[in-house]
Design a protein around this motif. Sequence first.
Motif, PDB file in Angstrom:
ATOM      1  N   ASN A  86       0.831  -1.206   0.000  1.00  0.00           N
ATOM      2  CA  ASN A  86       0.000   0.000   0.000  1.00  0.00           C
ATOM      3  C   ASN A  86       0.866   1.256   0.000  1.00  0.00           C
ATOM      4  O   ASN A  86       0.569   2.235  -0.698  1.00  0.00           O
ATOM      5  CB  ASN A  86      -0.925   0.018   1.218  1.00  0.00           C
ATOM      6  CG  ASN A  86      -2.007  -1.030   1.137  1.00  0.00           C
ATOM      7  OD1 ASN A  86      -2.304  -1.562   0.082  1.00  0.00           O
ATOM      8  ND2 ASN A  86      -2.590  -1.353   2.274  1.00  0.00           N
ATOM      9  N   LEU A  87       1.941   1.227   0.774  1.00  0.00           N
ATOM     10  CA  LEU A  87       2.876   2.341   0.807  1.00  0.00           C
ATOM     11  C   LEU A  87       3.487   2.569  -0.578  1.00  0.00           C
ATOM     12  O   LEU A  87       3.586   3.702  -1.045  1.00  0.00           O
ATOM     13  CB  LEU A  87       3.970   2.061   1.839  1.00  0.00           C
ATOM     14  CG  LEU A  87       5.080   3.077   2.003  1.00  0.00           C
ATOM     15  CD1 LEU A  87       4.538   4.416   2.477  1.00  0.00           C
ATOM     16  CD2 LEU A  87       6.127   2.558   2.970  1.00  0.00           C
ATOM     17  N   LEU A  88       3.848   1.483  -1.239  1.00  0.00           N
ATOM     18  CA  LEU A  88       4.399   1.592  -2.594  1.00  0.00           C
ATOM     19  C   LEU A  88       3.391   2.222  -3.552  1.00  0.00           C
ATOM     20  O   LEU A  88       3.752   3.077  -4.366  1.00  0.00           O
ATOM     21  CB  LEU A  88       4.838   0.218  -3.110  1.00  0.00           C
ATOM     22  CG  LEU A  88       6.151  -0.301  -2.548  1.00  0.00           C
ATOM     23  CD1 LEU A  88       6.340  -1.777  -2.890  1.00  0.00           C
ATOM     24  CD2 LEU A  88       7.313   0.517  -3.069  1.00  0.00           C
ATOM     25  N   VAL A  89       2.124   1.823  -3.448  1.00  0.00           N
ATOM     26  CA  VAL A  89       1.094   2.404  -4.321  1.00  0.00           C
ATOM     27  C   VAL A  89       0.980   3.904  -4.077  1.00  0.00           C
ATOM     28  O   VAL A  89       0.911   4.696  -5.022  1.00  0.00           O
ATOM     29  CB  VAL A  89      -0.270   1.705  -4.115  1.00  0.00           C
ATOM     30  CG1 VAL A  89      -1.394   2.489  -4.775  1.00  0.00           C
ATOM     31  CG2 VAL A  89      -0.221   0.295  -4.663  1.00  0.00           C
ATOM     32  N   MET A  90       0.985   4.299  -2.797  1.00  0.00           N
ATOM     33  CA  MET A  90       0.895   5.732  -2.498  1.00  0.00           C
ATOM     34  C   MET A  90       2.079   6.492  -3.088  1.00  0.00           C
ATOM     35  O   MET A  90       1.911   7.572  -3.655  1.00  0.00           O
ATOM     36  CB  MET A  90       0.836   5.964  -0.988  1.00  0.00           C
ATOM     37  CG  MET A  90      -0.526   5.740  -0.398  1.00  0.00           C
ATOM     38  SD  MET A  90      -0.645   6.360   1.283  1.00  0.00           S
ATOM     39  CE  MET A  90       0.311   5.156   2.163  1.00  0.00           C
ATOM     40  N   VAL A  91       3.273   5.937  -2.961  1.00  0.00           N
ATOM     41  CA  VAL A  91       4.451   6.619  -3.480  1.00  0.00           C
ATOM     42  C   VAL A  91       4.428   6.644  -5.007  1.00  0.00           C
ATOM     43  O   VAL A  91       4.687   7.690  -5.617  1.00  0.00           O
ATOM     44  CB  VAL A  91       5.748   5.949  -2.965  1.00  0.00           C
ATOM     45  CG1 VAL A  91       6.968   6.515  -3.669  1.00  0.00           C
ATOM     46  CG2 VAL A  91       5.870   6.124  -1.460  1.00  0.00           C
ATOM     47  N   ILE A  92       4.090   5.521  -5.620  1.00  0.00           N
ATOM     48  CA  ILE A  92       4.096   5.445  -7.084  1.00  0.00           C
ATOM     49  C   ILE A  92       3.044   6.378  -7.673  1.00  0.00           C
ATOM     50  O   ILE A  92       3.351   7.245  -8.498  1.00  0.00           O
ATOM     51  CB  ILE A  92       3.871   3.996  -7.566  1.00  0.00           C
ATOM     52  CG1 ILE A  92       5.055   3.107  -7.176  1.00  0.00           C
ATOM     53  CG2 ILE A  92       3.652   3.960  -9.077  1.00  0.00           C
ATOM     54  CD1 ILE A  92       4.758   1.610  -7.276  1.00  0.00           C
ATOM     55  N   VAL A  93       1.797   6.211  -7.261  1.00  0.00           N
ATOM     56  CA  VAL A  93       0.700   6.991  -7.851  1.00  0.00           C
ATOM     57  C   VAL A  93       0.770   8.455  -7.406  1.00  0.00           C
ATOM     58  O   VAL A  93       0.735   9.362  -8.232  1.00  0.00           O
ATOM     59  CB  VAL A  93      -0.666   6.363  -7.497  1.00  0.00           C
ATOM     60  CG1 VAL A  93      -1.813   7.227  -7.991  1.00  0.00           C
ATOM     61  CG2 VAL A  93      -0.778   4.962  -8.077  1.00  0.00           C
ATOM     62  N   GLY A  94       0.884   8.664  -6.090  1.00  0.00           N
ATOM     63  CA  GLY A  94       0.912  10.033  -5.581  1.00  0.00           C
ATOM     64  C   GLY A  94       2.150  10.795  -6.023  1.00  0.00           C
ATOM     65  O   GLY A  94       2.074  11.969  -6.388  1.00  0.00           O
ATOM     66  N   GLY A  95       3.299  10.130  -5.996  1.00  0.00           N
ATOM     67  CA  GLY A  95       4.533  10.791  -6.409  1.00  0.00           C
ATOM     68  C   GLY A  95       4.530  11.128  -7.882  1.00  0.00           C
ATOM     69  O   GLY A  95       4.919  12.232  -8.285  1.00  0.00           O
ATOM     70  N   TYR A  96       4.105  10.195  -8.704  1.00  0.00           N
ATOM     71  CA  TYR A  96       4.048  10.443 -10.144  1.00  0.00           C
ATOM     72  C   TYR A  96       3.093  11.599 -10.435  1.00  0.00           C
ATOM     73  O   TYR A  96       3.430  12.527 -11.176  1.00  0.00           O
ATOM     74  CB  TYR A  96       3.613   9.177 -10.886  1.00  0.00           C
ATOM     75  CG  TYR A  96       3.611   9.343 -12.387  1.00  0.00           C
ATOM     76  CD1 TYR A  96       4.765   9.110 -13.121  1.00  0.00           C
ATOM     77  CD2 TYR A  96       2.469   9.754 -13.064  1.00  0.00           C
ATOM     78  CE1 TYR A  96       4.777   9.270 -14.503  1.00  0.00           C
ATOM     79  CE2 TYR A  96       2.474   9.921 -14.441  1.00  0.00           C
ATOM     80  CZ  TYR A  96       3.623   9.678 -15.150  1.00  0.00           C
ATOM     81  OH  TYR A  96       3.640   9.846 -16.506  1.00  0.00           O
ATOM     82  N   GLU A  97       1.917  11.544  -9.817  1.00  0.00           N
ATOM     83  CA  GLU A  97       0.908  12.583 -10.031  1.00  0.00           C
ATOM     84  C   GLU A  97       1.408  13.941  -9.534  1.00  0.00           C
ATOM     85  O   GLU A  97       1.158  14.975 -10.159  1.00  0.00           O
ATOM     86  CB  GLU A  97      -0.391  12.201  -9.308  1.00  0.00           C
ATOM     87  CG  GLU A  97      -1.472  13.243  -9.329  1.00  0.00           C
ATOM     88  CD  GLU A  97      -2.415  13.160 -10.516  1.00  0.00           C
ATOM     89  OE1 GLU A  97      -3.213  14.095 -10.668  1.00  0.00           O
ATOM     90  OE2 GLU A  97      -2.358  12.186 -11.283  1.00  0.00           O
ATOM     91  N   THR A  98       2.120  13.966  -8.431  1.00  0.00           N
ATOM     92  CA  THR A  98       2.574  15.217  -7.846  1.00  0.00           C
ATOM     93  C   THR A  98       3.803  15.789  -8.537  1.00  0.00           C
ATOM     94  O   THR A  98       3.896  16.996  -8.769  1.00  0.00           O
ATOM     95  CB  THR A  98       2.893  15.019  -6.346  1.00  0.00           C
ATOM     96  OG1 THR A  98       1.714  14.542  -5.688  1.00  0.00           O
ATOM     97  CG2 THR A  98       3.341  16.308  -5.693  1.00  0.00           C
TER      98      THR A  98
END
Length: 188
Positions: A86-98
């Motif tokens: 879940n942490l990886l998903v937050m970093v991947i999706v949120g980081g890419y989007e941000t």
Amino acid sequence: MTSPSKNHLGPLSQLIFSSRWLQLPLYLGLIVAQAIYVVQFLRELWHLVETTLFHNGIDTAAGADSAEATIMLTVLGLIDVVMISNLLVMVIVGGYETFVSRLKLEGHPDQPEWLSHVNATVLKVKLAMAIIGISSIHLLATFIKARAMDGETIMWQILLHLTFVISAVALAYIDKLTQPAGRHVEAH
């Protein structure tokens, strides 16, 4: 609302702005890491099923007091893998989007609710909360195995966990202080 086009940026500005794409291999690497975690989860789950159903119980020689404690530790390990994923998903999706580019998920039925108001600060608070969750799982596993561990190791794990909690509270407080008056971002 108009957005600046590439033609209006000078060469240096264009280079600096385009450098955000250097993060793409990092996010792709995290996707590979997540796939590895899926394999790890399936291995641990298969080992749990195989040991409990096909070998008449679990070997408790590894320091656990009972088969129940061993099952609980294995399940905590599975939960740990899920939380890290879940942490990886937050970093991947949120980081890419941000930091890289918009994913253009508006209106998609599977768009994560939190993604609509993600920014670097919200992402940091979410990551801190996820790390606290992961640390809590490790601390619970430590308490289950406490008789087999030395007090100093347990003390350091508790201090590390408390450091994570204090850091997350500090991040959330700083976020609250830096928000303009009347603006409240929910960090679900």
